[in-house]
Design an enzyme around this catalytic site. Structure first.
Site, PDB file in Angstrom:
ATOM      1  N   GLY A  44      28.933 -48.229  20.867  1.00 16.60           N
ATOM      2  CA  GLY A  44      27.577 -49.126  21.336  1.00 16.60           C
ATOM      3  C   GLY A  44      27.415 -50.421  20.861  1.00 16.60           C
ATOM      4  N   GLU A  45      26.448 -50.618  20.260  1.00 13.07           N
ATOM      5  CA  GLU A  45      26.283 -52.229  19.850  1.00 13.07           C
ATOM      6  C   GLU A  45      26.092 -52.137  18.514  1.00 13.07           C
ATOM      7  OE1 GLU A  45      27.437 -55.691  19.926  1.00 13.07           O
ATOM      8  OE2 GLU A  45      27.151 -54.454  21.933  1.00 13.07           O
ATOM      9  N   SER A  46      26.897 -52.262  17.396  1.00 11.89           N
ATOM     10  CA  SER A  46      26.790 -52.129  15.980  1.00 11.89           C
ATOM     11  C   SER A  46      25.451 -52.820  15.484  1.00 11.89           C
ATOM     12  CB  SER A  46      28.000 -52.360  15.267  1.00 11.89           C
ATOM     13  OG  SER A  46      28.604 -53.566  15.580  1.00 11.89           O
ATOM     14  N   CYS A  96      34.305 -46.585  17.516  1.00 14.30           N
ATOM     15  CA  CYS A  96      34.204 -48.116  18.271  1.00 14.30           C
ATOM     16  C   CYS A  96      32.960 -48.991  17.188  1.00 14.30           C
ATOM     17  CB  CYS A  96      33.883 -48.161  19.675  1.00 14.30           C
ATOM     18  SG  CYS A  96      34.318 -49.869  20.452  1.00 14.30           S
ATOM     19  N   ARG A 152      34.831 -57.650  14.613  1.00 15.63           N
ATOM     20  CA  ARG A 152      33.922 -57.220  15.856  1.00 15.63           C
ATOM     21  C   ARG A 152      34.530 -57.991  17.132  1.00 15.63           C
ATOM     22  NH1 ARG A 152      28.140 -58.253  15.804  1.00 15.63           N
ATOM     23  NH2 ARG A 152      28.501 -56.885  17.596  1.00 15.63           N
ATOM     24  N   ILE A 178      36.767 -50.575  24.375  1.00 16.66           N
ATOM     25  CA  ILE A 178      35.732 -51.290  24.942  1.00 16.66           C
ATOM     26  C   ILE A 178      35.254 -52.195  24.255  1.00 16.66           C
ATOM     27  CG2 ILE A 178      33.423 -51.234  26.415  1.00 16.66           C
ATOM     28  CD1 ILE A 178      34.350 -48.070  26.927  1.00 16.66           C
ATOM     29  N   ARG A 179      35.420 -53.480  24.344  1.00 17.07           N
ATOM     30  CA  ARG A 179      35.058 -54.572  23.351  1.00 17.07           C
ATOM     31  C   ARG A 179      35.289 -54.030  21.934  1.00 17.07           C
ATOM     32  NH1 ARG A 179      29.584 -56.023  23.833  1.00 17.07           N
ATOM     33  NH2 ARG A 179      30.099 -58.100  22.849  1.00 17.07           N
ATOM     34  N   HIS A 186      37.387 -45.083  22.200  1.00 20.51           N
ATOM     35  CA  HIS A 186      36.303 -43.974  22.553  1.00 20.51           C
ATOM     36  C   HIS A 186      37.088 -42.629  22.843  1.00 20.51           C
ATOM     37  CE1 HIS A 186      32.883 -46.692  22.888  1.00 20.51           C
ATOM     38  NE2 HIS A 186      33.689 -47.684  23.140  1.00 20.51           N
ATOM     39  N   GLU A 213      35.679 -39.752  23.075  1.00 20.60           N
ATOM     40  CA  GLU A 213      34.527 -38.916  23.889  1.00 20.60           C
ATOM     41  C   GLU A 213      34.752 -39.236  25.529  1.00 20.60           C
ATOM     42  OE1 GLU A 213      34.092 -41.487  22.244  1.00 20.60           O
ATOM     43  OE2 GLU A 213      32.590 -42.784  23.152  1.00 20.60           O
TER      44      GLU A 213
HETATM   45  N1  GLN Z   1      31.553 -54.668  20.415  1.00 14.16           N
HETATM   46  C1  GLN Z   1      30.613 -53.855  19.961  1.00 14.16           C
HETATM   47  C2  GLN Z   1      30.168 -54.033  18.518  1.00 14.16           C
HETATM   48  O1  GLN Z   1      30.626 -54.856  17.918  1.00 14.16           O
HETATM   49  C3  GLN Z   1      31.282 -52.387  20.001  1.00 14.16           C
HETATM   50  C4  GLN Z   1      31.863 -51.774  21.203  1.00 14.16           C
HETATM   51  C5  GLN Z   1      31.785 -50.463  21.705  1.00 14.16           C
HETATM   52  O2  GLN Z   1      31.204 -49.753  20.785  1.00 14.16           O
HETATM   53  N2  GLN Z   1      32.182 -49.945  22.704  1.00 14.16           N
HETATM   54  O3  GLN Z   1      29.341 -53.238  18.132  1.00 14.16           O
END
Ligand code: GLN
Length: 203
Positions: free
Chosen positions: A53-55, A85, A112, A141-142, A178, A180
């Site tokens: 997600g977004e940390s 992630c 990150r 993903i990112r 990921h 999952e």
């Molecule tokens: N770029 C996100 C972060 O820095 C991590 C991306 C993800 O969990 N798919 O939190």
């Protein structure tokens, strides 16, 4: 009369991110999924997953809901933890470029979004010997880039450039990808197997 052994209860930090996919994966491997939003949701958990997600958002919500200390206590009881992630970022002891660590449970440094713009998202078949001979398809993903692994942690897999993408320290597992998002459940199965090996945690 014999009683059925209770299914292991595996929590997923459900503040933000790809919670649903992890809940489904836990169900697939025969454990009981539990959504964790508040400290009371951690009671009687045998393991915990921190999703992608977004940390930065998760970090704030962990603070607001008072989850940091209770999650650290759960880790101290020996409950296995898996961070994927953004979850890997939450577990890392060191974050490049100055962010404070959140749980600092695994001896590694991450940057990150370290794969950069061109590789924002990509997929790769990964060799993960602890999971067997068949490569595991990793979706990135990112993703965070692991820039250092300290002596307390063990690298389980690397990307094509040699950067670690799956790391374990005791009962703490972290992946830059990921697991999952594909049907391959071997990492979730490994997490549950780690519960079964931690004495006294199974009923
Ligand atoms: N770029 C996100 C972060 O820095 C991590 C991306 C993800 O969990 N798919 O939190």
């Amino acid at each position: 009369m014999t009683t059925e052994p209770r299914r292991p209860r595996v929590g997923v930090l459900a503040l933000q991110g790809d919670v649903r996919e992890h809940l489904a994966a836990i169900r697939d491997v025969g454990a009981e999924p539990v959504e964790v939003r508040l400290p009371r949701d951690l009671v009687d958990l045998d393991a915990l997953i921190m999703p992608g997600g977004e940390s930065t958002t998760m970090r704030k919500l962990i603070e607001i809901y008072g989850l940091r200390e209770p999650i650290l206590s759960l880790a101290r009881t020996g409950a296995p933890m898996l961070g994927t992630c953004a979850g890997m970022i939450l577990l890392a002891e060191r974050i490049a470029d100055g962010d404070e660590p959140v749980f600092a449970l695994i001896d590694l440094e991450v940057r990150r979004n370290g794969y950069g713009r061109q590789l924002d998202s990509f997929e790769a078949d990964l060799d993960i010997p602890v999971l067997g001979d068949e490569p595991l398809h990793g979706v990135f993903i990112r993703a965070p880039l692991v820039t250092d692994v300290g002596p307390n942690a063990e690298v389980l897999a690397r990307d094509a450039n040699g950067a670690p993408v799956a790391v374990r320290q005791g009962r703490v597992l972290a992946t830059a990808f990921h697991p999952e998002l594909t049907g391959d459940r071997r990492l979730h199965r490994l997490l549950v197997a780690m519960i079964e090996r931690s004495a006294g945690r199974t009923a």
